[in-house]
Design a protein around this motif. Structure first.
Motif, short mmCIF file in Angstrom:
data_model
loop_
_atom_site.label_atom_id
_atom_site.label_comp_id
_atom_site.label_asym_id
_atom_site.label_seq_id
_atom_site.Cartn_x
_atom_site.Cartn_y
_atom_site.Cartn_z
N ILE A 58 0.81 -1.29 -0.03
CA ILE A 58 0.08 0.00 -0.06
C ILE A 58 0.83 1.13 0.01
O ILE A 58 1.82 1.48 0.70
CB ILE A 58 -0.80 -0.17 1.29
N ILE A 59 0.44 2.37 -0.82
CA ILE A 59 1.61 3.37 -0.81
C ILE A 59 0.69 4.60 -0.38
O ILE A 59 -0.45 4.95 -0.52
CB ILE A 59 1.65 3.80 -2.56
N TYR A 60 1.45 5.26 0.58
CA TYR A 60 1.02 6.31 1.51
C TYR A 60 1.95 7.41 0.99
O TYR A 60 3.10 7.44 0.63
CB TYR A 60 1.26 5.90 2.72
N GLN A 61 1.12 8.73 0.90
CA GLN A 61 1.83 9.83 0.81
C GLN A 61 1.76 10.85 2.03
O GLN A 61 0.55 10.96 2.55
CB GLN A 61 1.06 10.81 -0.57
N ILE A 62 2.98 11.30 2.52
CA ILE A 62 2.68 12.42 3.61
C ILE A 62 3.03 13.73 2.85
O ILE A 62 4.22 14.08 2.65
CB ILE A 62 3.74 11.88 4.86
N THR A 63 2.22 14.51 3.10
CA THR A 63 2.23 15.70 2.31
C THR A 63 2.78 16.87 3.11
O THR A 63 3.30 16.58 4.28
CB THR A 63 0.68 16.28 1.92
N SER A 64 3.17 17.75 2.62
CA SER A 64 4.14 18.97 3.33
C SER A 64 3.22 19.60 4.51
O SER A 64 3.83 20.08 5.30
CB SER A 64 4.69 19.93 2.26
N GLY A 66 1.59 17.68 6.49
CA GLY A 66 1.65 16.52 7.24
C GLY A 66 0.34 15.64 7.25
O GLY A 66 0.29 14.83 8.34
N LYS A 67 -0.45 15.77 6.11
CA LYS A 67 -1.46 14.92 5.93
C LYS A 67 -1.12 13.75 5.34
O LYS A 67 -0.44 13.77 4.32
CB LYS A 67 -2.47 15.58 4.95
N VAL A 68 -1.70 12.49 5.39
CA VAL A 68 -1.43 11.13 4.93
C VAL A 68 -2.51 10.90 3.93
O VAL A 68 -3.67 10.86 4.30
CB VAL A 68 -1.40 9.89 6.13
N SER A 185 0.36 4.44 13.34
CA SER A 185 -0.88 3.18 13.36
C SER A 185 -2.12 3.72 13.04
O SER A 185 -3.00 3.12 12.23
CB SER A 185 -0.92 2.70 14.64
N ASP A 186 -2.57 4.97 13.19
CA ASP A 186 -3.84 5.47 12.95
C ASP A 186 -3.88 6.09 11.45
O ASP A 186 -4.75 6.87 10.93
CB ASP A 186 -4.32 6.42 13.83
N LEU A 187 -2.69 6.28 10.72
CA LEU A 187 -2.50 6.47 9.26
C LEU A 187 -2.71 8.14 9.24
O LEU A 187 -3.43 8.54 8.26
CB LEU A 187 -3.40 5.82 8.34
N ARG A 188 -2.33 8.77 10.32
CA ARG A 188 -2.74 10.04 10.17
C ARG A 188 -1.53 10.98 10.21
O ARG A 188 -1.56 12.32 9.84
CB ARG A 188 -3.68 10.46 11.58
N HIS A 189 -0.35 10.53 10.60
CA HIS A 189 0.80 11.13 10.62
C HIS A 189 2.00 10.51 10.07
O HIS A 189 2.13 9.37 9.83
CB HIS A 189 1.40 11.62 12.12
N GLY A 190 3.20 11.17 9.58
CA GLY A 190 4.33 10.73 9.21
C GLY A 190 5.23 11.39 8.55
O GLY A 190 5.48 12.52 8.92
N GLY A 191 6.21 10.76 7.74
CA GLY A 191 7.38 11.52 7.05
C GLY A 191 8.57 10.98 7.13
O GLY A 191 8.75 9.62 7.58
#
Ligand SMILES: [Zn+2]
Length: 239
Positions: A58-64, A66-68, A185-191
């Motif tokens: 699964i491909i996730y994008q973390i935008t500038s 901070g949104k996933v 884990s909640d797929l709300r943050h990253g980077g």
């Protein structure tokens, strides 16, 4: 090449990282092609539109911001590093570690600094510091972009760090040393990981002894001048 022809312990890069460092942010490589080479990894998107992390295909994008976002396979990329993740060992972190202690401990899991490793760390972190990158036009050197990178910090967060260790001598091909991207884990943050303090986590490691490197057939790539030593720029942009 289809999936069954791909050696299990092989890393695939769709372009050398040097091209990204020189500001080639548009190589139009579709993720449909990337997924033939792996189900796990990291990278970015065309026009440097955020950080990419791939977990279980699964491909996730973390935008500038901070949104996933979940990303379709038709999306395009100038740089990714992927493999089919099959860990050979699992180790546990049961006490909080400083970032320095964590890096040292992790290094101890690698039998040699001269091969690649895929690393997946899942669990709880008392602290995580990440960054993302703002969408860019082509040709602006990565080191300039990184000066404006939004940085995010989180406390007591659970999630997954995914990425690779690359031998120091391959610094023109991929980010040398450890390169990890985070997804909560909640797929709300990253980077892109800048710092962390893990406290309770499982660490999977896969030895990788083979490399497949794509070289883009684009006008940008065919005409870029790679004479410049980009080691310093890459270090500033990625650490
Ligand atoms: Zn990164």
């Amino acid at each position: 090449m289809n999936q069954t022809d791909t050696p299990v312990n092989s890393i695939y890069l769709c372009s050398p990282v040097n091209a990204l460092v020189e500001g080639l942010y548009e190589q139009k490589v579709p993720f449909t092609r990337i997924k033939k080479h792996g189900d796990f990894g990291l990278g970015t998107f065309d026009n440097l539109d955020g950080e990419m992390v791939m977990l279980d295909g699964i491909i996730y994008q973390i935008t500038s911001m901070g949104k996933v976002n979940l990303v379709e396979e038709t999306a395009l990329t100038p740089f990714v590093s992927v493999t089919f993740y099959r860990p050979m060992s699992h180790d546990r972190i049961e006490n909080e570690m400083t970032y320095e202690a964590f890096l040292e401990w992790l290094k101890g899991l690698f039998p040699s600094p001269n091969i690649f490793y895929a690393v997946r760390i899942e669990g709880e972190f008392s602290y995580i510091k990440t960054r993302s990158v703002p969408k860019q036009e082509n040709y602006r050197p990565l080191v300039e972009v990184a000066k404006e990178q939004p940085v995010f910090t989180f406390e007591n967060i659970s999630g997954t760090l995914a990425g690779f260790f690359t031998p120091e001598f391959m610094g023109s091909i991929s980010v040398p040393g450890l390169h990890l991207h985070f997804l909560s884990s909640d797929l709300r943050h990253g980077g892109h990981l800048l710092e962390c303090r893990p406290k309770n986590a499982v660490v999977g490691v896969q030895l990788i002894s083979s490399l497949e490197l794509g070289l883009p057939i684009s006008l940008d790539y065919l005409t870029v001048d790679f004479k410049r030593d980009t080691t310093g720029d890459l270090d500033k942009a990625e650490k």
